[in-house]
Design a protein around this motif. Structure first.
Motif, mmCIF file in Angstrom:
data_model
loop_
_atom_site.group_PDB
_atom_site.id
_atom_site.type_symbol
_atom_site.label_atom_id
_atom_site.label_comp_id
_atom_site.label_asym_id
_atom_site.label_seq_id
_atom_site.Cartn_x
_atom_site.Cartn_y
_atom_site.Cartn_z
ATOM 1 N N MET A 1 -9.196 21.070 2.256
ATOM 2 C CA MET A 1 -8.956 19.654 2.498
ATOM 3 C C MET A 1 -7.866 19.184 1.541
ATOM 4 S SD MET A 1 -10.777 16.565 3.936
ATOM 5 C CE MET A 1 -11.900 17.599 4.745
ATOM 6 N N ALA A 2 -6.940 18.425 2.057
ATOM 7 C CA ALA A 2 -5.841 17.884 1.260
ATOM 8 C C ALA A 2 -6.130 16.426 0.907
ATOM 9 C CB ALA A 2 -4.537 17.978 2.037
ATOM 10 N N THR A 3 -5.490 15.949 -0.123
ATOM 11 C CA THR A 3 -5.627 14.562 -0.548
ATOM 12 C C THR A 3 -4.339 13.824 -0.219
ATOM 13 O OG1 THR A 3 -7.076 15.217 -2.346
ATOM 14 C CG2 THR A 3 -6.037 13.071 -2.528
ATOM 15 N N TYR A 4 -4.496 12.578 0.273
ATOM 16 C CA TYR A 4 -3.350 11.748 0.606
ATOM 17 C C TYR A 4 -3.689 10.313 0.211
ATOM 18 C CZ TYR A 4 0.299 9.479 3.336
ATOM 19 O OH TYR A 4 1.372 8.732 3.721
ATOM 20 N N THR A 5 -2.813 9.676 -0.531
ATOM 21 C CA THR A 5 -3.016 8.292 -0.929
ATOM 22 C C THR A 5 -2.418 7.381 0.127
ATOM 23 O OG1 THR A 5 -2.933 8.891 -3.255
ATOM 24 C CG2 THR A 5 -2.576 6.571 -2.722
ATOM 25 N N LEU A 6 -3.188 6.399 0.558
ATOM 26 C CA LEU A 6 -2.742 5.467 1.592
ATOM 27 C C LEU A 6 -2.815 4.055 1.034
ATOM 28 C CD1 LEU A 6 -2.038 4.986 4.616
ATOM 29 C CD2 LEU A 6 -4.504 4.828 5.018
ATOM 30 N N ARG A 7 -1.711 3.333 1.126
ATOM 31 C CA ARG A 7 -1.681 1.944 0.670
ATOM 32 C C ARG A 7 -1.731 1.044 1.900
ATOM 33 N NH1 ARG A 7 1.960 4.567 -2.689
ATOM 34 N NH2 ARG A 7 3.734 3.994 -1.399
ATOM 35 N N LEU A 8 -2.660 0.099 1.886
ATOM 36 C CA LEU A 8 -2.847 -0.819 3.013
ATOM 37 C C LEU A 8 -2.889 -2.251 2.501
ATOM 38 C CD1 LEU A 8 -5.890 0.906 4.755
ATOM 39 C CD2 LEU A 8 -3.543 0.958 5.532
ATOM 40 N N PRO A 9 -2.451 -3.191 3.329
ATOM 41 C CA PRO A 9 -2.683 -4.594 2.993
ATOM 42 C C PRO A 9 -4.195 -4.837 2.926
ATOM 43 C CG PRO A 9 -1.114 -4.409 4.809
ATOM 44 C CD PRO A 9 -1.689 -3.044 4.581
ATOM 45 N N ARG A 10 -4.611 -5.692 2.014
ATOM 46 C CA ARG A 10 -6.042 -5.924 1.784
ATOM 47 C C ARG A 10 -6.776 -6.304 3.070
ATOM 48 N NH1 ARG A 10 -9.298 -5.569 -1.940
ATOM 49 N NH2 ARG A 10 -7.739 -5.521 -3.558
ATOM 50 N N ASN A 11 -6.194 -7.195 3.882
ATOM 51 C CA ASN A 11 -6.907 -7.626 5.084
ATOM 52 C C ASN A 11 -7.100 -6.463 6.055
ATOM 53 O OD1 ASN A 11 -4.076 -7.695 5.663
ATOM 54 N ND2 ASN A 11 -4.481 -8.967 7.450
ATOM 55 N N LEU A 12 -6.127 -5.562 6.152
ATOM 56 C CA LEU A 12 -6.268 -4.398 7.018
ATOM 57 C C LEU A 12 -7.362 -3.463 6.503
ATOM 58 C CD1 LEU A 12 -5.067 -3.161 9.568
ATOM 59 C CD2 LEU A 12 -3.403 -1.992 8.115
ATOM 60 N N LEU A 13 -7.427 -3.297 5.200
ATOM 61 C CA LEU A 13 -8.473 -2.471 4.600
ATOM 62 C C LEU A 13 -9.858 -3.072 4.862
ATOM 63 C CD1 LEU A 13 -9.289 -0.029 2.899
ATOM 64 C CD2 LEU A 13 -8.943 -1.461 0.857
ATOM 65 N N GLU A 14 -9.971 -4.378 4.721
ATOM 66 C CA GLU A 14 -11.251 -5.038 4.983
ATOM 67 C C GLU A 14 -11.657 -4.891 6.451
ATOM 68 O OE1 GLU A 14 -10.678 -9.009 3.500
ATOM 69 O OE2 GLU A 14 -10.768 -8.334 1.411
ATOM 70 N N GLN A 15 -10.682 -4.993 7.362
ATOM 71 C CA GLN A 15 -10.977 -4.805 8.787
ATOM 72 C C GLN A 15 -11.387 -3.358 9.057
ATOM 73 O OE1 GLN A 15 -7.214 -6.366 10.167
ATOM 74 N NE2 GLN A 15 -8.267 -8.097 11.143
ATOM 75 N N LEU A 16 -10.719 -2.411 8.418
ATOM 76 C CA LEU A 16 -11.089 -1.006 8.551
ATOM 77 C C LEU A 16 -12.528 -0.777 8.108
ATOM 78 C CD1 LEU A 16 -10.453 2.023 9.019
ATOM 79 C CD2 LEU A 16 -9.660 2.072 6.643
ATOM 80 N N HIS A 17 -12.899 -1.333 6.976
ATOM 81 C CA HIS A 17 -14.276 -1.194 6.487
ATOM 82 C C HIS A 17 -15.271 -1.813 7.462
ATOM 83 C CE1 HIS A 17 -14.069 0.741 2.562
ATOM 84 N NE2 HIS A 17 -12.891 0.139 2.411
ATOM 85 N N TYR A 18 -14.921 -2.931 8.047
ATOM 86 C CA TYR A 18 -15.800 -3.587 9.018
ATOM 87 C C TYR A 18 -16.033 -2.665 10.219
ATOM 88 C CZ TYR A 18 -17.696 -7.061 12.205
ATOM 89 O OH TYR A 18 -18.508 -7.739 13.087
ATOM 90 N N VAL A 19 -14.949 -2.119 10.773
ATOM 91 C CA VAL A 19 -15.068 -1.229 11.935
ATOM 92 C C VAL A 19 -15.843 0.029 11.562
ATOM 93 C CG1 VAL A 19 -13.770 0.192 13.588
ATOM 94 C CG2 VAL A 19 -12.976 -2.119 13.030
ATOM 95 N N ALA A 20 -15.529 0.606 10.420
ATOM 96 C CA ALA A 20 -16.222 1.820 9.977
ATOM 97 C C ALA A 20 -17.713 1.567 9.826
ATOM 98 C CB ALA A 20 -15.626 2.311 8.662
#
Length: 52
Positions: A1-20
């Protein structure tokens, strides 16, 4: 497994967490599922991606 850092706008991250959370997955697993779906769609339209 590889590691990758992803930078997201806060609102997009919060929406991602909601969907997840809704799907019963971690945000990381939700991202993996989204990437897999996108790659499958790409390959359906453009052919298999061959990695050397």
């Amino acid at each position: 497994m590889a590691t990758y850092t992803l930078r997201l706008p806060r609102n997009l991250l919060e929406q991602l967490h909601y969907v997840a959370d809704y799907e019963g997955r971690s945000a990381n697993m939700e991202i993996i599922q989204l990437i897999k779906r996108h790659i499958a769609e790409f390959e359906q339209n453009h052919g298999e991606i061959k990695i050397k």
